[in-house]
Every structure is written in C-alpha cells, then in structure tokens.
Design an enzyme around this catalytic site. Structure first.
Site, mmCIF file in Angstrom:
data_model
loop_
_atom_site.group_PDB
_atom_site.id
_atom_site.type_symbol
_atom_site.label_atom_id
_atom_site.label_comp_id
_atom_site.label_asym_id
_atom_site.label_seq_id
_atom_site.Cartn_x
_atom_site.Cartn_y
_atom_site.Cartn_z
ATOM 1 N N ASN A 1 -12.269 16.150 8.713
ATOM 2 C CA ASN A 1 -13.489 16.233 9.521
ATOM 3 C C ASN A 1 -14.155 14.881 9.756
ATOM 4 O OD1 ASN A 1 -13.249 19.031 9.716
ATOM 5 N ND2 ASN A 1 -14.401 19.379 7.829
ATOM 6 N N LYS B 1 -14.600 10.750 10.823
ATOM 7 C CA LYS B 1 -14.238 9.911 11.959
ATOM 8 C C LYS B 1 -13.045 9.032 11.609
ATOM 9 C CE LYS B 1 -15.631 5.834 14.493
ATOM 10 N NZ LYS B 1 -14.590 6.118 15.499
ATOM 11 N N LYS C 1 -9.595 9.375 13.069
ATOM 12 C CA LYS C 1 -8.221 9.877 13.262
ATOM 13 C C LYS C 1 -7.564 9.232 14.482
ATOM 14 C CE LYS C 1 -10.031 14.021 13.171
ATOM 15 N NZ LYS C 1 -11.360 13.716 12.624
ATOM 16 N N THR C 2 -8.201 9.363 15.643
ATOM 17 C CA THR C 2 -7.661 8.734 16.846
ATOM 18 C C THR C 2 -7.732 7.218 16.736
ATOM 19 O OG1 THR C 2 -8.219 10.637 18.234
ATOM 20 C CG2 THR C 2 -7.924 8.529 19.357
ATOM 21 N N THR C 3 -8.779 6.728 16.108
ATOM 22 C CA THR C 3 -8.922 5.280 15.925
ATOM 23 C C THR C 3 -7.751 4.720 15.126
ATOM 24 O OG1 THR C 3 -11.325 5.546 15.950
ATOM 25 C CG2 THR C 3 -10.473 3.467 15.098
ATOM 26 N N ARG D 1 -0.514 -2.290 16.913
ATOM 27 C CA ARG D 1 0.471 -2.957 16.070
ATOM 28 C C ARG D 1 1.871 -2.839 16.681
ATOM 29 N NH1 ARG D 1 -0.239 -1.755 9.942
ATOM 30 N NH2 ARG D 1 -1.665 -3.511 10.172
ATOM 31 N N PHE E 1 -14.124 18.819 25.554
ATOM 32 C CA PHE E 1 -14.286 19.437 24.252
ATOM 33 C C PHE E 1 -14.092 20.947 24.366
ATOM 34 C CE2 PHE E 1 -16.582 15.441 23.955
ATOM 35 C CZ PHE E 1 -16.021 14.918 22.804
ATOM 36 N N TRP F 1 -14.161 23.511 22.413
ATOM 37 C CA TRP F 1 -15.059 24.498 21.820
ATOM 38 C C TRP F 1 -16.315 24.723 22.673
ATOM 39 C CZ3 TRP F 1 -13.262 20.082 19.606
ATOM 40 C CH2 TRP F 1 -14.110 18.998 19.554
ATOM 41 N N GLU G 1 -4.830 14.825 18.892
ATOM 42 C CA GLU G 1 -5.570 16.085 18.854
ATOM 43 C C GLU G 1 -4.685 17.297 19.142
ATOM 44 O OE1 GLU G 1 -8.736 14.884 21.546
ATOM 45 O OE2 GLU G 1 -10.050 14.517 19.843
#
Length: 202
Positions: free
Chosen positions: A26, A28, A30-32, A40, A97, A99, A134
């Site tokens: 949950n 912040k 993940k995509t970053t 890289r 989004f 949801w 995602e």
C-alpha cells in the site's frame, strides 16, 4: 608444476532465464521503483517496454516527457500509440483510477486489450525489460486470469526480465517472483491533505 585452473563462477539458472521482480503493498514507490529499473536498463542499452494497465491514455506524466526528450536527443521519432524513445517505450491503455470508474465493462475491455499487447511483447526476444505496471489490479478484479499471466511470463524468451507492480498482488504472482518487495506506509503526504506533486507522483 600444474597450476590450478581458475574456474569461472557458474551463472544461476534464474539469472540466465531473466528475473521476475514484484513491487506491491500500500505504500508509495512501486511504479517509481519500476521506472528506476527502466532508467538503469536504458543505461545498458537494453530495450525496455512499460505497459500501464490503469493510467489513462490521455494523461502525460514526467516519465513520458523524459522519454520524449530522450528521443529528441537521439533524433528519433515517436510513432504510434504510446511513447517510443531510443530503446524505451511506454504504453498506457487504461482509463484512470478504476475504483472511481463508472464504466467497469470498458475498463475490463481495456485491461484485456493491454494484456494482449503484453502477451506479444513477452514473446519478443528483442525486449529485455518488460514492466507490467499495475497489472495486479485487473488480476485481482478477475479481468485477467492469474494462470494466463503466470504462463506467459514463464514462457518468455531467455534473458528477459519482467517487473510487476501494484497493490494486493495475487498469490500466484508472489510465488512466481524471484524478488518481491512490499511497500509499507509509515506516513504519506496525501493523508495530510498534500496533493500529488510534479516529479514525485506525476
């Protein structure tokens, strides 16, 4: 006198076939984290394709502008849907989004369309890094069968790495991963009423 012959270290099978990395949880990042791998890989001149299952096709984030600038520096064009730079392609096929969606059937169809593109790319030997951004959401919602996703990833070309991001990763995806990291919330600026910031979330 016979000198000992230096043996080269053997490369584990997982490294030869390519790694599967999972960023979930949950918190912040993940995509970053996936974008960090993209950067890289670009430095090693590895072809990388990132497919986003949730982000809307009409939204542009900092990573898109970065790819545009990379392409401009290389004198490359940006043809077709998504953004294509020198060795980097970002494809967004979501509708925002989910949801908050008022048209779940459309979102399901978009997720399946995105997965069809993913399945093709997972068969492309020239792509060395595949980021399924995602993808956990459509799997959790039942729009994509976890078994189909796992099978396609298992059957990918040798040496191709796959990065999976998203909350609530299905057990099948966790079992598949060579490396799995859970982002855990300790504090989040959003909870203090601070909106998404350019260069951080956008």
């Amino acid at each position: 006198m016979n000198l000992p012959v230096e043996k080269k270290p053997s490369i584990p099978v997982a490294a030869k076939r390519g790694l599967v990395l999972l960023f979930t949880g949950n918190g912040k990042g993940k995509t970053t984290a996936a974008l960090g791998i993209l950067l890289r890989a670009y430095g090693h001149q590895m072809r990388c394709v990132m497919l986003s299952f949730i982000k809307a096709t009409d939204r542009r984030y900092g990573e898109h502008k970065a790819v545009e600038k990379m392409a401009a520096l290389a004198g490359a064009d940006l043809p077709g849907p998504g953004l294509r730079g020198p060795g980097v392609e970002i494809i967004q096929l979501g509708d925002g989004f989910t949801w908050l969606s008022e048209n779940i059937d459309k979102d399901r169809a978009l997720a399946q369309e995105c997965w069809a593109r993913c399945a093709d790319i997972l068969r492309d030997e020239s792509v060395k890094i595949v980021i399924l951004d995602e993808i956990t959401y459509p799997v959790t919602y039942g729009w994509l069968a976890a078994e189909d996703v796992v099978t396609a990833i298992r059957n990918r070309p040798e040496g191709q790495h796959v990065v999976i991001t998203g909350r609530d990763a299905a057990p099948e995806l966790l079992a598949l991963a060579d490396t799995a990291t859970e982002m855990r919330v300790l504090k989040h600026a959003f909870d203090a009423g601070i909106p998404a910031a350019k260069g951080i979330e956008l």
